[in-house]
Motif scaffolding. Structure first.
Motif, PDB file in Angstrom:
ATOM      1  N   ARG A  59      -2.397  -0.901  -5.958  1.00  0.00           N
ATOM      2  CA  ARG A  59      -1.258  -1.852  -6.708  1.00  0.00           C
ATOM      3  C   ARG A  59      -0.012  -1.872  -6.251  1.00  0.00           C
ATOM      4  NH1 ARG A  59      -2.266   0.854 -12.808  1.00  0.00           N
ATOM      5  NH2 ARG A  59      -4.535   0.326 -13.046  1.00  0.00           N
ATOM      6  N   GLY A  60       0.110  -1.431  -4.709  1.00  0.00           N
ATOM      7  CA  GLY A  60       1.307  -1.642  -4.016  1.00  0.00           C
ATOM      8  C   GLY A  60       1.804  -0.287  -3.522  1.00  0.00           C
ATOM      9  N   ILE A  61       3.134  -0.314  -3.480  1.00  0.00           N
ATOM     10  CA  ILE A  61       3.854   1.053  -3.049  1.00  0.00           C
ATOM     11  C   ILE A  61       3.459   2.034  -4.086  1.00  0.00           C
ATOM     12  CG2 ILE A  61       5.856   2.197  -2.208  1.00  0.00           C
ATOM     13  CD1 ILE A  61       4.484  -0.190  -0.489  1.00  0.00           C
ATOM     14  N   ARG A  62       3.103   3.321  -3.668  1.00  0.00           N
ATOM     15  CA  ARG A  62       3.042   4.271  -4.460  1.00  0.00           C
ATOM     16  C   ARG A  62       4.244   4.698  -5.020  1.00  0.00           C
ATOM     17  NH1 ARG A  62      -2.157   6.255  -4.294  1.00  0.00           N
ATOM     18  NH2 ARG A  62      -3.498   5.804  -2.521  1.00  0.00           N
ATOM     19  N   PRO A  63       4.337   5.573  -6.421  1.00  0.00           N
ATOM     20  CA  PRO A  63       5.578   6.064  -6.724  1.00  0.00           C
ATOM     21  C   PRO A  63       5.807   7.309  -6.093  1.00  0.00           C
ATOM     22  CG  PRO A  63       3.839   6.430  -8.369  1.00  0.00           C
ATOM     23  CD  PRO A  63       3.234   5.776  -7.313  1.00  0.00           C
ATOM     24  N   LYS A  64       4.933   8.109  -5.413  1.00  0.00           N
ATOM     25  CA  LYS A  64       5.308   9.160  -4.510  1.00  0.00           C
ATOM     26  C   LYS A  64       4.520   8.860  -3.209  1.00  0.00           C
ATOM     27  CE  LYS A  64       6.282  12.423  -8.242  1.00  0.00           C
ATOM     28  NZ  LYS A  64       5.640  13.895  -8.488  1.00  0.00           N
ATOM     29  N   LEU A  65       5.240   9.318  -2.262  1.00  0.00           N
ATOM     30  CA  LEU A  65       4.584   9.247  -0.828  1.00  0.00           C
ATOM     31  C   LEU A  65       4.331  10.472  -0.646  1.00  0.00           C
ATOM     32  CD1 LEU A  65       6.394  10.223   1.927  1.00  0.00           C
ATOM     33  CD2 LEU A  65       7.466   8.218   1.421  1.00  0.00           C
ATOM     34  N   ILE A  66       3.165  10.689   0.312  1.00  0.00           N
ATOM     35  CA  ILE A  66       2.504  12.077   0.592  1.00  0.00           C
ATOM     36  C   ILE A  66       2.784  12.320   2.108  1.00  0.00           C
ATOM     37  CG2 ILE A  66       0.334  13.337   0.754  1.00  0.00           C
ATOM     38  CD1 ILE A  66      -0.618  11.561  -1.653  1.00  0.00           C
ATOM     39  N   ILE A  67       3.333  13.413   2.119  1.00  0.00           N
ATOM     40  CA  ILE A  67       3.543  13.877   3.640  1.00  0.00           C
ATOM     41  C   ILE A  67       2.570  15.100   3.794  1.00  0.00           C
ATOM     42  CG2 ILE A  67       5.126  14.992   5.314  1.00  0.00           C
ATOM     43  CD1 ILE A  67       7.391  13.479   4.123  1.00  0.00           C
ATOM     44  N   ARG A  68       1.442  14.841   4.409  1.00  0.00           N
ATOM     45  CA  ARG A  68       0.337  15.810   4.790  1.00  0.00           C
ATOM     46  C   ARG A  68       0.829  17.116   5.629  1.00  0.00           C
ATOM     47  NH1 ARG A  68      -3.481  14.194   1.178  1.00  0.00           N
ATOM     48  NH2 ARG A  68      -3.460  12.224   0.836  1.00  0.00           N
ATOM     49  N   ALA A  69       0.314  18.044   5.185  1.00  0.00           N
ATOM     50  CA  ALA A  69       0.634  19.560   5.671  1.00  0.00           C
ATOM     51  C   ALA A  69       0.489  19.473   7.376  1.00  0.00           C
ATOM     52  CB  ALA A  69      -0.209  20.813   5.278  1.00  0.00           C
ATOM     53  N   TYR A  70      -0.765  19.028   7.734  1.00  0.00           N
ATOM     54  CA  TYR A  70      -1.030  18.870   9.164  1.00  0.00           C
ATOM     55  C   TYR A  70      -0.069  17.960   9.916  1.00  0.00           C
ATOM     56  CZ  TYR A  70      -3.604  14.579   7.490  1.00  0.00           C
ATOM     57  OH  TYR A  70      -4.000  13.507   7.214  1.00  0.00           O
ATOM     58  N   GLU A  80       4.856  15.845  -1.783  1.00  0.00           N
ATOM     59  CA  GLU A  80       4.861  14.601  -2.348  1.00  0.00           C
ATOM     60  C   GLU A  80       6.238  14.310  -2.802  1.00  0.00           C
ATOM     61  OE1 GLU A  80       2.312  13.962  -5.781  1.00  0.00           O
ATOM     62  OE2 GLU A  80       0.545  14.459  -4.696  1.00  0.00           O
ATOM     63  N   ILE A  81       6.836  13.233  -2.358  1.00  0.00           N
ATOM     64  CA  ILE A  81       8.178  12.797  -2.517  1.00  0.00           C
ATOM     65  C   ILE A  81       8.269  11.717  -3.285  1.00  0.00           C
ATOM     66  CG2 ILE A  81      10.390  12.397  -1.326  1.00  0.00           C
ATOM     67  CD1 ILE A  81       9.202  14.315   1.054  1.00  0.00           C
ATOM     68  N   GLN A  82       9.096  11.566  -4.371  1.00  0.00           N
ATOM     69  CA  GLN A  82       9.245  10.208  -4.961  1.00  0.00           C
ATOM     70  C   GLN A  82      10.048   9.243  -4.320  1.00  0.00           C
ATOM     71  OE1 GLN A  82      10.882  10.959  -8.921  1.00  0.00           O
ATOM     72  NE2 GLN A  82      11.063   9.028  -9.282  1.00  0.00           N
ATOM     73  N   VAL A  83       9.306   8.082  -4.474  1.00  0.00           N
ATOM     74  CA  VAL A  83       9.921   6.918  -3.484  1.00  0.00           C
ATOM     75  C   VAL A  83      11.206   6.353  -4.235  1.00  0.00           C
ATOM     76  CG1 VAL A  83       9.317   4.713  -2.869  1.00  0.00           C
ATOM     77  CG2 VAL A  83       7.586   6.434  -2.759  1.00  0.00           C
ATOM     78  N   HIS A  84      12.211   6.354  -3.498  1.00  0.00           N
ATOM     79  CA  HIS A  84      13.429   5.889  -3.834  1.00  0.00           C
ATOM     80  C   HIS A  84      13.312   4.290  -3.869  1.00  0.00           C
ATOM     81  CE1 HIS A  84      17.712   4.513  -3.188  1.00  0.00           C
ATOM     82  NE2 HIS A  84      18.127   5.680  -4.006  1.00  0.00           N
ATOM     83  N   PRO A  85      13.999   3.537  -5.017  1.00  0.00           N
ATOM     84  CA  PRO A  85      13.889   2.213  -4.922  1.00  0.00           C
ATOM     85  C   PRO A  85      14.274   1.475  -3.967  1.00  0.00           C
ATOM     86  CG  PRO A  85      15.092   3.156  -7.045  1.00  0.00           C
ATOM     87  CD  PRO A  85      14.956   4.482  -5.880  1.00  0.00           C
ATOM     88  N   LYS A  86      15.405   1.929  -2.952  1.00  0.00           N
ATOM     89  CA  LYS A  86      15.657   1.295  -1.752  1.00  0.00           C
ATOM     90  C   LYS A  86      14.599   1.546  -0.858  1.00  0.00           C
ATOM     91  CE  LYS A  86      18.646  -1.265   0.310  1.00  0.00           C
ATOM     92  NZ  LYS A  86      18.930  -2.571   0.066  1.00  0.00           N
TER      93      LYS A  86
END
Length: 193
Positions: A59-70, A80-86
């Motif tokens: 559905r497009g840009i996720r509400p949270k982006l994932i930064i994997r441990a590795y 998991e970090i919430q995606v800022h509107p900008k």
């Protein structure tokens, strides 16, 4: 890498951020790459190695982006970090350009692997020159340090900032944060004689 006299990347001003994202970074890819560093407080390697699926869903840009441990420094926990509107705006604009089978959000040369952090540094240097900002003290890490310091200045609890930054301890995070003019002014205004 531009560092201040204490060995830390410079904290950017709001004016420098505006100038870089409006005139310095001319490609949607570059705004998205450094937007992740700023709005997700990510290290440059974390940004460079993001997978498409960790940012973009069906559905497009996720509400949270994932930064994997590795992909984190020291193999820390996945964040998991919430995606800022900008940031969502930058990523949406850039996602229109993505194609091919490469799973990385920021493909490397000739579409192979991911963009190298040395290439990202060259992009930043060109952007700084384009807008006539002093390169000394500025680095890709300036975006991360700026984000974390601004969160602290805004009163975001340190434990919450730590969950975003991935620092192992509050002590490590506190050493990392910069002292800004706003903090100095606030400190002086609280003095009672």
């Amino acid at each position: 890498m531009k560092i201040n006299r204490f060995g830390k990347a410079e904290i950017l001003t709001p004016q420098e951020i505006t100038l870089l994202f409006s005139e310095g970074f001319v490609k949607p890819r570059d705004r998205a790459l450094f937007g992740v560093c700023l709005y997700a407080a990510a290290r440059i390697n974390e940004s460079c190695t993001l997978q498409k699926g960790d940012v973009i869903g069906t559905r497009g840009i996720r509400p949270k982006l994932i930064i994997r441990a590795y992909n984190t420094k020291g193999g820390q926990d996945t964040r998991e970090i919430q995606v800022h509107p900008k940031l969502k705006e930058f990523l949406s604009e850039y996602s229109n350009e993505l194609s091919g089978r490469n799973p990385h959000l920021f493909p490397g040369r000739h579409g192979l692997g991911h963009i190298h952090k040395a290439s990202a540094d060259r992009i930043l240097r060109e952007a700084l020159r384009r807008v006539d900002l002093d390169e000394r003290g500025m680095s890709s890490h300036s975006f991360r340090r700026t984000a974390l310091t601004w969160m602290s200045d805004s009163g975001v609890p340190l434990r919450h900032i730590q969950s975003i930054s991935g620092h192992r301890s509050l002590a490590a995070l506190e050493r990392y944060l910069g002292v800004t003019e706003q903090q100095k002014e606030n400190a002086i205004s609280t003095l009672v004689f």
